[in-house]
Design an enzyme around this catalytic site. Structure first.
Site: not given
Length: 167
Positions: A128, A140
């Site tokens: 992201h 992430c």
């Protein structure tokens, strides 16, 4: 390795001849991923999906799925839908996919602990947008907005994400 693999290096992610700066989890890299440890899991993963905010950006590729107001991601290891996309109202612990900030305007979903999730092994390992350069994630991999959008136009379901145990 193929030039179409996303490969994490100490200096960023290599993809199609480019090196893209990125951020990883605040817990560093791990081979023993646990829910809430903030670490990015080592291994060879695949892109399993692409989500986007249709109220903020145009559909980046035909296979992208819109994020609506009721879209969530279960992070409750006691939940049968642990590490899966769910919808509100939802009684278990979850993460909002439709955030107030732009971090999830475009989300590449990795197949970490999915589709057959093992409780407590970690959820919502996404690619992201980052908050800012060098700012760590909760596990992430994150990029600047322009690089993330460049990636999204070039990858497809099944694209490999290689996260080696870096020294």
């Amino acid at each position: 390795m193929s030039p179409d693999d996303l490969v994490l290096t100490p200096n960023g992610v290599r993809f199609q001849g480019r090196l893209l700066p990125c951020s990883i989890g605040k817990g560093g890299l791990t081979t023993t991923k646990r829910e809430g440890d903030g670490a990015t899991p080592v291994g060879i993963h695949q892109i399993a999906g692409l989500l986007y905010r249709p109220d903020r950006i145009r559909r980046p590729v035909p296979w992208a799925e819109p994020i609506g107001p009721a879209d969530l991601w279960s992070d409750d290891s006691r939940d049968i839908a642990y590490n899966h996309h769910v919808r509100a109202p939802y009684g278990h612990s979850h993460e909002l996919l439709r955030r107030g900030d732009p971090l999830y305007d475009l989300v590449l979903v990795m197949d970490w602990n999915w589709p057959h999730a093992q409780p407590g092994k970690g959820s919502a390992i996404f690619i992201h947008q980052w908050r800012r350069p060098g700012y760590p994630t909760e596990g992430c991999i994150a990029f600047c907005r322009s690089d993330l959008h460049w990636l999204a136009r070039r990858i497809r379901p099944g694209t490999r994400v290689i996260v080696p145990a870096l020294a």
